[in-house]
Design a protein around this motif. Sequence first.
Motif, PDB file in Angstrom:
ATOM      1  N   THR A 128       0.842  -1.195   0.000  1.00 21.32           N
ATOM      2  CA  THR A 128       0.000   0.000   0.000  1.00 21.32           C
ATOM      3  C   THR A 128       0.877   1.245   0.000  1.00 21.32           C
ATOM      4  O   THR A 128       2.055   1.186   0.350  1.00 21.32           O
ATOM      5  CB  THR A 128      -0.930   0.046   1.231  1.00 21.32           C
ATOM      6  N   ASN A 129       0.292   2.358  -0.363  1.00 22.83           N
ATOM      7  CA  ASN A 129       1.085   3.591  -0.451  1.00 22.83           C
ATOM      8  C   ASN A 129       1.454   4.142   0.927  1.00 22.83           C
ATOM      9  O   ASN A 129       2.362   4.975   1.044  1.00 22.83           O
ATOM     10  CB  ASN A 129       0.351   4.651  -1.280  1.00 22.83           C
ATOM     11  N   GLU A 160      -3.883   2.928   0.079  1.00 27.11           N
ATOM     12  CA  GLU A 160      -4.378   2.394  -1.194  1.00 27.11           C
ATOM     13  C   GLU A 160      -3.460   1.278  -1.665  1.00 27.11           C
ATOM     14  O   GLU A 160      -2.234   1.402  -1.612  1.00 27.11           O
ATOM     15  CB  GLU A 160      -4.401   3.531  -2.214  1.00 27.11           C
TER      16      GLU A 160
END
Length: 302
Positions: A85-86, A93
Amino acid sequence: MARKRRGRDISGWLVVDKPAGITSTAVVNKVRWALDAKKAGHAGTLDPDATGVLAVALGEATKTVPYITDALKAYEFSVRLGQATNTDDAEGEIIQTSDLRPSDDDIKEALHRFVGEIDQVPPKFSAVKVDGERAYKLARDGEDVTLSARPLWVEELTLLDRPDADHAVLQMICGKGGYVRSIARDLGNLLGCYGHVAWLRRTWSGPFEAKDGISLEQIDRLARTPDLDTYVQPIAVGLTELPELTCTPEAAARLRNGNPAMVVASGVEYGDECWVSLNGEPVAVGQYKAGEVHPTRVFVTP
């Protein structure tokens, strides 16, 4: 002219078992209000979704925060394998996925690479400053954030449980400045499957343990009552990493005025950092030199 902060001159440590969904700053503010304390701070930020030990220093105990911040800490956390994920945690996300799932032996072998003195790149969504701005603010604005690696001491990193193929529960004992999210991210990359933190709990920090922590519900229930004061631990608990020396009342007066003074010493060497007590109460922190302590911090207590 600055307005004088109101509140009680209460000093000591309140260990909070922080729940998920609240910032460390919000917890400190609640503790300050509940105890009507003039001054409060914490020894080591936890992410909003993390739980566990948040040690809140009150009054003169804020002078001992660096010794808790520098102490070893223990975390238990779950790594979600197969997804990056970011933000490197479950709130972010999903940006990469993989169908590969490592075996338990693969994970145990990879963990050895993260023990000892390692270099760690903080998550892009972190409070690290880049040209005066917080990295997470730049990342939220869509800017490409490049952070430099930082040294981290990892005492232990072990596999505790493998509830299913997608998750691995780990325990890490580390020094100051560790990012568990970075460990999860880098472990997933090393295993070739990606990874992020699914949940995180700090089980102890220096002398403080989560099992001894007070909940926010208890704080709300006992707020502004003498019963809450009984949960406040002494200032000296924050100094357990340093050797304790004792002194006379006359020496205590000199130390509190910032002057060197003779102490009763054993088990310390020239130049060692130590703390000095009188009748069990902290007087000062300083360097021991030839029978005297030269104070660097002094405590003003009733």
